[in-house]
Design a protein around this motif. Structure first.
Motif, PDB file in Angstrom:
ATOM      1  N   MET A 257       0.345  -1.027  -0.219  1.00 50.02           N
ATOM      2  CA  MET A 257      -0.058  -0.155   0.135  1.00 50.02           C
ATOM      3  C   MET A 257       1.235   1.100   0.161  1.00 50.02           C
ATOM      4  N   LEU A 258       1.705   1.188   0.883  1.00 50.07           N
ATOM      5  CA  LEU A 258       3.176   2.191   0.867  1.00 50.07           C
ATOM      6  C   LEU A 258       3.350   2.581  -0.348  1.00 50.07           C
ATOM      7  N   ARG A 259       3.980   1.154  -0.918  1.00 49.07           N
ATOM      8  CA  ARG A 259       4.064   1.439  -2.462  1.00 49.07           C
ATOM      9  C   ARG A 259       3.634   2.139  -3.354  1.00 49.07           C
ATOM     10  N   GLU A 260       2.404   1.401  -2.980  1.00 47.46           N
ATOM     11  CA  GLU A 260       1.358   2.606  -4.104  1.00 47.46           C
ATOM     12  C   GLU A 260       1.636   3.754  -4.081  1.00 47.46           C
TER      13      GLU A 260
ATOM     14  N   PRO B 122      11.107   8.574   1.968  1.00 50.31           N
ATOM     15  CA  PRO B 122      12.494   9.269   2.356  1.00 50.31           C
ATOM     16  C   PRO B 122      12.326   8.007   3.964  1.00 50.31           C
ATOM     17  N   ILE B 123      11.116   7.854   4.310  1.00 50.54           N
ATOM     18  CA  ILE B 123      11.209   6.276   5.799  1.00 50.54           C
ATOM     19  C   ILE B 123      11.685   5.284   5.123  1.00 50.54           C
ATOM     20  N   MET B 124      10.882   4.976   4.258  1.00 56.93           N
ATOM     21  CA  MET B 124      10.944   3.253   3.144  1.00 56.93           C
ATOM     22  C   MET B 124      11.998   3.108   3.271  1.00 56.93           C
ATOM     23  N   LYS B 125      13.577   4.286   2.759  1.00 56.54           N
ATOM     24  CA  LYS B 125      14.464   4.416   1.973  1.00 56.54           C
ATOM     25  C   LYS B 125      15.651   4.522   2.290  1.00 56.54           C
TER      26      LYS B 125
ATOM     27  N   GLY C 235      15.180   2.222   5.551  1.00 59.33           N
ATOM     28  CA  GLY C 235      14.417   1.552   6.322  1.00 59.33           C
ATOM     29  C   GLY C 235      13.839   1.483   6.995  1.00 59.33           C
ATOM     30  N   GLY C 236      13.936   2.228   8.239  1.00 56.67           N
ATOM     31  CA  GLY C 236      13.323   2.845   8.805  1.00 56.67           C
ATOM     32  C   GLY C 236      11.294   1.905   8.459  1.00 56.67           C
ATOM     33  N   TYR C 237      10.651   2.426  10.037  1.00 57.61           N
ATOM     34  CA  TYR C 237       8.911   2.261  10.015  1.00 57.61           C
ATOM     35  C   TYR C 237       8.904   3.602  10.305  1.00 57.61           C
ATOM     36  N   VAL C 238       7.226   3.883   8.904  1.00 56.41           N
ATOM     37  CA  VAL C 238       6.585   4.880   8.877  1.00 56.41           C
ATOM     38  C   VAL C 238       5.598   4.453  10.387  1.00 56.41           C
TER      39      VAL C 238
ATOM     40  N   ILE D 258      -0.437   6.842  11.250  1.00 52.76           N
ATOM     41  CA  ILE D 258      -0.259   6.824  10.091  1.00 52.76           C
ATOM     42  C   ILE D 258      -1.053   5.365   9.105  1.00 52.76           C
ATOM     43  N   ILE D 259       0.087   3.825  10.238  1.00 59.27           N
ATOM     44  CA  ILE D 259      -0.423   2.857   9.536  1.00 59.27           C
ATOM     45  C   ILE D 259      -1.437   2.218  10.150  1.00 59.27           C
ATOM     46  N   ASN D 260      -1.903   2.491  11.541  1.00 59.71           N
ATOM     47  CA  ASN D 260      -2.799   1.729  11.802  1.00 59.71           C
ATOM     48  C   ASN D 260      -3.846   2.568  10.923  1.00 59.71           C
TER      49      ASN D 260
ATOM     50  N   ASP E 288       0.204  -9.199   5.651  1.00 58.17           N
ATOM     51  CA  ASP E 288       1.844  -9.009   5.928  1.00 58.17           C
ATOM     52  C   ASP E 288       2.873  -8.076   5.643  1.00 58.17           C
ATOM     53  N   GLY E 289       2.757  -7.833   7.301  1.00 59.76           N
ATOM     54  CA  GLY E 289       4.093  -6.682   7.366  1.00 59.76           C
ATOM     55  C   GLY E 289       3.130  -5.548   8.122  1.00 59.76           C
ATOM     56  N   TYR E 290       2.052  -6.163   8.591  1.00 61.81           N
ATOM     57  CA  TYR E 290       1.537  -5.502   9.470  1.00 61.81           C
ATOM     58  C   TYR E 290       0.553  -6.921  10.900  1.00 61.81           C
ATOM     59  N   PRO E 291       0.441  -6.330  11.765  1.00 59.68           N
ATOM     60  CA  PRO E 291       1.508  -5.098  12.547  1.00 59.68           C
ATOM     61  C   PRO E 291       2.560  -5.470  12.930  1.00 59.68           C
ATOM     62  N   ARG E 292       3.991  -4.096  12.935  1.00 62.35           N
ATOM     63  CA  ARG E 292       5.117  -4.732  12.932  1.00 62.35           C
ATOM     64  C   ARG E 292       5.749  -3.855  14.629  1.00 62.35           C
ATOM     65  N   THR E 293       4.252  -3.777  14.981  1.00 65.27           N
ATOM     66  CA  THR E 293       4.991  -2.986  16.608  1.00 65.27           C
ATOM     67  C   THR E 293       3.842  -3.172  17.434  1.00 65.27           C
TER      68      THR E 293
ATOM     69  N   SER F 140      13.583  -4.924  -8.641  1.00 64.59           N
ATOM     70  CA  SER F 140      14.178  -5.370  -7.693  1.00 64.59           C
ATOM     71  C   SER F 140      13.382  -4.564  -7.012  1.00 64.59           C
ATOM     72  N   ARG F 141      12.876  -4.617  -5.622  1.00 63.64           N
ATOM     73  CA  ARG F 141      12.748  -3.413  -4.953  1.00 63.64           C
ATOM     74  C   ARG F 141      14.204  -2.386  -4.856  1.00 63.64           C
ATOM     75  N   PRO F 142      13.456  -1.247  -4.598  1.00 62.06           N
ATOM     76  CA  PRO F 142      14.419  -0.671  -3.948  1.00 62.06           C
ATOM     77  C   PRO F 142      15.224  -0.301  -2.224  1.00 62.06           C
ATOM     78  N   ASP F 143      14.288  -1.237  -2.223  1.00 63.76           N
ATOM     79  CA  ASP F 143      14.862  -0.889  -0.546  1.00 63.76           C
ATOM     80  C   ASP F 143      15.708  -2.741  -0.192  1.00 63.76           C
ATOM     81  N   ASP F 144      15.145  -3.255  -1.515  1.00 64.28           N
ATOM     82  CA  ASP F 144      15.844  -4.776  -0.598  1.00 64.28           C
ATOM     83  C   ASP F 144      17.766  -4.347  -1.573  1.00 64.28           C
TER      84      ASP F 144
ATOM     85  N   GLU G 258      19.334  -2.238   7.635  1.00 67.90           N
ATOM     86  CA  GLU G 258      18.737  -1.871   8.751  1.00 67.90           C
ATOM     87  C   GLU G 258      17.256  -1.818   9.413  1.00 67.90           C
ATOM     88  N   ARG G 259      16.683  -2.935   7.810  1.00 68.61           N
ATOM     89  CA  ARG G 259      15.281  -2.981   8.026  1.00 68.61           C
ATOM     90  C   ARG G 259      15.659  -4.324   9.352  1.00 68.61           C
ATOM     91  N   LEU G 260      16.484  -5.251   9.189  1.00 71.55           N
ATOM     92  CA  LEU G 260      16.479  -6.218   9.924  1.00 71.55           C
ATOM     93  C   LEU G 260      17.250  -6.233  11.023  1.00 71.55           C
TER      94      LEU G 260
END
Ligand code: AMP
Length: 230
Positions: free
Chosen positions: A42-45, A59-62, A64-67, A71-73, A92-97, A167-171, A178-180
């Motif tokens: 959804m964020l990539r879209e 910029p947050i995604m680039k 590797g941080g968390y939005v 916003i996500i909720n 998938d990918g939610y929840p993360r915290t 290939s996804r830019p954040d891959d 940083e994502r890990l």
């Protein structure tokens, strides 16, 4: 496809980046006819469409941080109100915290839906970087490949629809690290949260994708029977 049951199906896939959450979510979606809700997609879209959310998230995604949780909720709540979610969804990918998990539980209660089945895909750390750096996604149909484990026969095109694979830019490897790190810090506590609620089921995410799907479905069906009988 399964006939749609009366009970809503709510499945959460947890696991580090590259654990196969997207692949499994798509398999479950096909099996049960419920949508996949991927906050990352959804964020990539939103980024692609240059919406205000996309511009803030990019910029947050680039990096590797968390939005932010708020916003996500909000994004997830809006998505679950759409008609195709009436019989449930696979997250998938939610929840993360832990904050997101608490917000989700409140949302499910408010919507009078059952508590989720939470499946934790456990993978060996060494394989993870290859899983991510080898990942290729079809621009057209979203099918996911891996150049090492499950390549497209028509690479760089998709076997299913002939779309272009990207290939996804954040891959990129440094961002993956940083994502890990974020995952360890923010998402590991979630596992404890769901364990304490008795909702967590772990399984070996390094097994063949079809085997993992089979196990996820068994876990879900097993828990559903428990609920029905209790
Ligand atoms: P994913 O495709 O799930 O790996 O998500 C890609 C990126 O989107 C993550 O690295 C985060 O920057 C952002 N993101 C996706 N889902 C969430 C979430 N639930 N909470 C915070 N940030 C998220």
């Amino acid at each position: 496809m399964d006939t749609i049951g009366k009970r809503a199906r709510i499945i959460i896939l947890l696991g580090p980046p590259g654990a196969g959450k997207g692949t499994q979510a798509k398999a479950i979606m096909q099996r049960y006819g419920i949508p996949q809700i991927s906050t990352g997609d959804m964020l990539r879209e939103a980024v692609k469409n240059r919406t205000p959310l996309g511009l803030a998230a990019e910029p947050i995604m680039k990096s590797g941080g968390y939005v932010s949780d708020d916003i996500i909720n909000g994004l997830v709540e809006d998505r679950t109100l759409q008609a195709d979610c009436v019989h449930g969804f696979v997250l998938d990918g939610y929840p993360r915290t832990v904050e997101q998990a608490k917000s989700l539980n409140q949302l499910l209660e408010k919507q009078r839906r059952p508590m989720p089945t939470v499946v934790n895909l456990q993978v060996e750390p060494e394989g993870m970087i290859r899983r991510i750096s080898g990942r290729r996604t079809c621009r057209q149909c979203g099918r996911i490949y891996n150049i090492y484990f499950s390549p497209s026969q028509r690479d760089p095109l998709c076997d299913t629809c002939g779309g272009e694979l990207f290939s996804r830019p954040d891959d990129d490897e440094s961002i993956v690290r940083e994502r890990l790190r974020q995952y360890e810090k923010q998402t590991q506590p979630l596992i404890q949260f769901y364990r304490e609620l008795g909702q967590l089921e772990g399984l070996d995410g390094d097994a063949a994708p079809e085997t993992v799907t089979q196990r996820v479905l068994e876990i879900f069906e097993g828990r559903k029977e428990q609920h029905a009988g209790s």
